[in-house]
Design a protein around this motif. Sequence first.
Motif: not given
Length: 340
Positions: A81-82, A111, A115, A118
């Motif tokens: 999951t960012p 992370s 992202p 993004f």
Amino acid sequence: MPTDGLPLQRLGFLTIGSFDPARPAEGHEDTLRVIERAEALGMDSAWLRHRHLQHGISSPVAIMAAASQRTSRIALGTAVTPIGAENPFRLAEDLGTVDVLLGGRLHPGFSAGVPMNFDLYRDAIYPDTAEQEDLGNDRLLRFRDLVRGDPVTGTAERRGIEEFARSVQPHSPGLVDRLWYGAGSTRSAVWAGENGFHLLTSSVTRSEDGTDFATNQRAQIDAYLDVHPDPAAARVSQGLVVIPTDSATREQEARYRAYVDGRSGRVGVPMGPAGMLFAADLVGTSVEIADRLRADVGYQAVTEVAFALPFAFEPDDSAQIITDIAEHLGPELGWVPHGG
């Protein structure tokens, strides 16, 4: 601490949960079924990729909540999951709730930083504040502290008939000790170790020491263990793409090999400004794959894996691959299924 030559202790898989946008319910049901199948086969964990604006899992929280009602033992995690796309306070509430439903089986992986892709959805999350947002490791530490139970407000209060706690509710004891960090460089691996996160490695890593994928990955694992405050308790998982063909049909095996051949040109070639390296996908019998893994210096440093399912295959393919991993490849690596 992992030690070269130990048998594989934990066996899991990773899925993107692909679906047809015209029939999303069917695709999500396929993901839940493969998790159920993995548990029935004695596998230890199921991990979900996190995707935005794609035909894959955009809400692992919802999938894991649903899976909590259909499984009783298998661990569920995200890889990854960012955190830059999440509100740490709300995510702490959601994951605390899911861990309670799972009875302490949740293993969230993260992370940090900007992202992937993004630019496609940044303004939908932060229409006015994107430039002011801290998307880095401090945001993840803020989430970690909230999950741990650190106070949100100074005092517990009662307002009328409503009572308010000081910390995020529900609090799930032990969740803070099951947080993972997806690292692709020595710097990020060291950060994960220094801050006590478990380490997720994948089939992509930064080229820092030549172009051999396994050599670079092993150096990052060693750097992580060198700085971890309790290396004996540290966990490292490897996430390569493996496609065993023991029970595959002739047609399936042909498609699998064509898939691997189509991706082979990127192996050993640093990609992009960061010089990212891709691991070779492993296709063949479980005996052949096990031999290649045992020769991999990155694999030699781990005692658990979350083998990635190729996202382009059909549900029947995933079922065959999962079954061969559990019934053939795992035992070849010394793994014993739960209940076995």
